[in-house]
Design a protein around this motif. Sequence first.
Motif, PDB file in Angstrom:
ATOM      1  N   LYS A   1       0.452  -1.212   0.115  1.00  0.00           N
ATOM      2  CA  LYS A   1       0.119   0.329   0.080  1.00  0.00           C
ATOM      3  C   LYS A   1       0.699   1.408   0.131  1.00  0.00           C
ATOM      4  CE  LYS A   1      -3.407  -1.125   0.662  1.00  0.00           C
ATOM      5  NZ  LYS A   1      -5.098  -1.015  -1.149  1.00  0.00           N
ATOM      6  N   LEU A   2       1.564   1.009   0.683  1.00  0.00           N
ATOM      7  CA  LEU A   2       2.514   2.226   0.703  1.00  0.00           C
ATOM      8  C   LEU A   2       3.504   2.787  -0.531  1.00  0.00           C
ATOM      9  CD1 LEU A   2       4.883   1.778   4.681  1.00  0.00           C
ATOM     10  CD2 LEU A   2       2.717   4.015   3.846  1.00  0.00           C
ATOM     11  N   TYR A   3       3.857   1.611  -0.888  1.00  0.00           N
ATOM     12  CA  TYR A   3       3.884   1.420  -2.884  1.00  0.00           C
ATOM     13  C   TYR A   3       3.058   2.056  -3.604  1.00  0.00           C
ATOM     14  CZ  TYR A   3       6.246   0.178  -7.123  1.00  0.00           C
ATOM     15  OH  TYR A   3       6.576   0.753  -8.355  1.00  0.00           O
ATOM     16  N   GLN A   4       1.821   2.063  -3.466  1.00  0.00           N
ATOM     17  CA  GLN A   4       1.613   2.435  -4.139  1.00  0.00           C
ATOM     18  C   GLN A   4       0.547   3.893  -3.946  1.00  0.00           C
ATOM     19  OE1 GLN A   4      -2.090  -0.045  -3.064  1.00  0.00           O
ATOM     20  NE2 GLN A   4      -1.851  -1.254  -4.544  1.00  0.00           N
ATOM     21  N   LYS A   5       0.868   4.546  -3.111  1.00  0.00           N
ATOM     22  CA  LYS A   5       0.871   5.820  -3.043  1.00  0.00           C
ATOM     23  C   LYS A   5       2.333   6.449  -3.100  1.00  0.00           C
ATOM     24  CE  LYS A   5      -1.734   5.191   1.711  1.00  0.00           C
ATOM     25  NZ  LYS A   5      -2.623   5.051   2.970  1.00  0.00           N
ATOM     26  N   THR A   6       3.318   5.664  -3.150  1.00  0.00           N
ATOM     27  CA  THR A   6       4.522   6.802  -2.880  1.00  0.00           C
ATOM     28  C   THR A   6       5.066   6.581  -4.377  1.00  0.00           C
ATOM     29  OG1 THR A   6       5.776   4.889  -1.859  1.00  0.00           O
ATOM     30  CG2 THR A   6       4.428   7.039  -0.443  1.00  0.00           C
ATOM     31  N   LYS A   7       5.158   4.978  -5.013  1.00  0.00           N
ATOM     32  CA  LYS A   7       5.944   4.696  -5.755  1.00  0.00           C
ATOM     33  C   LYS A   7       7.539   4.462  -5.455  1.00  0.00           C
ATOM     34  CE  LYS A   7       2.311   4.350  -8.543  1.00  0.00           C
ATOM     35  NZ  LYS A   7       1.448   2.895  -8.317  1.00  0.00           N
ATOM     36  N   LYS A   8       7.210   4.719  -4.050  1.00  0.00           N
ATOM     37  CA  LYS A   8       9.207   4.228  -3.779  1.00  0.00           C
ATOM     38  C   LYS A   8       9.521   2.663  -4.036  1.00  0.00           C
ATOM     39  CE  LYS A   8       9.115   7.894  -0.428  1.00  0.00           C
ATOM     40  NZ  LYS A   8       9.541   9.342   0.295  1.00  0.00           N
ATOM     41  N   ALA A   9      10.759   3.291  -4.569  1.00  0.00           N
ATOM     42  CA  ALA A   9      11.144   1.448  -4.553  1.00  0.00           C
ATOM     43  C   ALA A   9      11.595   0.852  -3.591  1.00  0.00           C
ATOM     44  CB  ALA A   9      11.860   1.909  -5.587  1.00  0.00           C
ATOM     45  N   GLU A  10      11.831   1.362  -2.486  1.00  0.00           N
ATOM     46  CA  GLU A  10      12.243   1.101  -0.564  1.00  0.00           C
ATOM     47  C   GLU A  10      10.898   0.084  -0.481  1.00  0.00           C
ATOM     48  OE1 GLU A  10      12.479   5.049   2.003  1.00  0.00           O
ATOM     49  OE2 GLU A  10      12.725   5.396  -0.073  1.00  0.00           O
ATOM     50  N   PHE A  11       9.669   1.048  -0.855  1.00  0.00           N
ATOM     51  CA  PHE A  11       8.618   0.155  -0.202  1.00  0.00           C
ATOM     52  C   PHE A  11       8.560  -0.831  -0.751  1.00  0.00           C
ATOM     53  CE2 PHE A  11       6.951   4.574   1.312  1.00  0.00           C
ATOM     54  CZ  PHE A  11       7.810   4.445   2.640  1.00  0.00           C
ATOM     55  N   LEU A  12       8.419  -1.504  -2.306  1.00  0.00           N
ATOM     56  CA  LEU A  12       8.248  -2.295  -3.347  1.00  0.00           C
ATOM     57  C   LEU A  12       9.291  -3.182  -2.709  1.00  0.00           C
ATOM     58  CD1 LEU A  12       7.138  -3.636  -5.761  1.00  0.00           C
ATOM     59  CD2 LEU A  12       8.789  -2.613  -6.512  1.00  0.00           C
ATOM     60  N   LYS A  13      10.318  -2.884  -2.542  1.00  0.00           N
ATOM     61  CA  LYS A  13      11.242  -4.260  -2.208  1.00  0.00           C
ATOM     62  C   LYS A  13      10.671  -4.624  -0.442  1.00  0.00           C
ATOM     63  CE  LYS A  13      15.196  -2.453  -4.753  1.00  0.00           C
ATOM     64  NZ  LYS A  13      16.509  -1.760  -4.842  1.00  0.00           N
ATOM     65  N   LEU A  14      10.385  -3.977   0.436  1.00  0.00           N
ATOM     66  CA  LEU A  14      10.542  -4.470   1.341  1.00  0.00           C
ATOM     67  C   LEU A  14       8.546  -5.172   0.979  1.00  0.00           C
ATOM     68  CD1 LEU A  14      10.986  -1.209   4.067  1.00  0.00           C
ATOM     69  CD2 LEU A  14      11.875  -3.827   4.065  1.00  0.00           C
ATOM     70  N   GLN A  15       7.739  -4.712   0.599  1.00  0.00           N
ATOM     71  CA  GLN A  15       6.526  -5.688   0.139  1.00  0.00           C
ATOM     72  C   GLN A  15       7.103  -6.611  -0.413  1.00  0.00           C
ATOM     73  OE1 GLN A  15       5.021  -6.205  -2.606  1.00  0.00           O
ATOM     74  NE2 GLN A  15       3.052  -7.748  -2.274  1.00  0.00           N
ATOM     75  N   GLN A  16       8.216  -7.048  -1.865  1.00  0.00           N
ATOM     76  CA  GLN A  16       8.259  -8.273  -2.169  1.00  0.00           C
ATOM     77  C   GLN A  16       9.600  -9.038  -0.840  1.00  0.00           C
ATOM     78  OE1 GLN A  16      10.046  -6.571  -5.638  1.00  0.00           O
ATOM     79  NE2 GLN A  16       8.749  -7.109  -6.394  1.00  0.00           N
ATOM     80  N   LEU A  17      10.083  -8.702   0.093  1.00  0.00           N
ATOM     81  CA  LEU A  17      10.856  -9.631   1.067  1.00  0.00           C
ATOM     82  C   LEU A  17       9.844 -10.279   2.212  1.00  0.00           C
ATOM     83  CD1 LEU A  17      13.239  -9.766   2.548  1.00  0.00           C
ATOM     84  CD2 LEU A  17      12.640  -7.942   4.016  1.00  0.00           C
ATOM     85  N   PHE A  18       8.614  -9.515   1.841  1.00  0.00           N
ATOM     86  CA  PHE A  18       7.703 -10.160   3.308  1.00  0.00           C
ATOM     87  C   PHE A  18       6.520 -11.073   2.364  1.00  0.00           C
ATOM     88  CE2 PHE A  18       9.820  -6.812   5.942  1.00  0.00           C
ATOM     89  CZ  PHE A  18       9.947  -7.904   6.675  1.00  0.00           C
ATOM     90  N   LEU A  19       6.619 -11.554   1.202  1.00  0.00           N
ATOM     91  CA  LEU A  19       5.565 -11.807  -0.247  1.00  0.00           C
ATOM     92  C   LEU A  19       5.989 -13.736   0.908  1.00  0.00           C
ATOM     93  CD1 LEU A  19       6.230 -11.618  -2.871  1.00  0.00           C
ATOM     94  CD2 LEU A  19       4.251 -10.653  -2.025  1.00  0.00           C
TER      95      LEU A  19
END
Length: 80
Positions: free
Chosen positions: A62-80
């Motif tokens: 959700k944070l990535y969707q709002k901000t488009k910051k790559a760091e949030f995408l990496k964290l989202q994928q880490l916890f999949l």
Amino acid sequence: VGRKFIGGCTDSYWCTKYKGLIGDPTKHFTDEELKTRDAMLVAGEEPQWCLFDPMVSAYYGKLYQKTKKAEFLKLQQLFL
């Protein structure tokens, strides 16, 4: 990222390299097979999945969707 579970892995389903050692995560085990599987545990290893990982993944997604910051995408994928 630090250890997710300080006590270490106590259930062989979540042990390190489970898929490589056992294969099918949906397999049903007999009591004897469970004893063999449990013998693969190594004291102090970190579980490879945590009850809260999907929720943490969704949060960072959700944070990535709002901000488009790559760091949030990496964290989202880490916890999949």
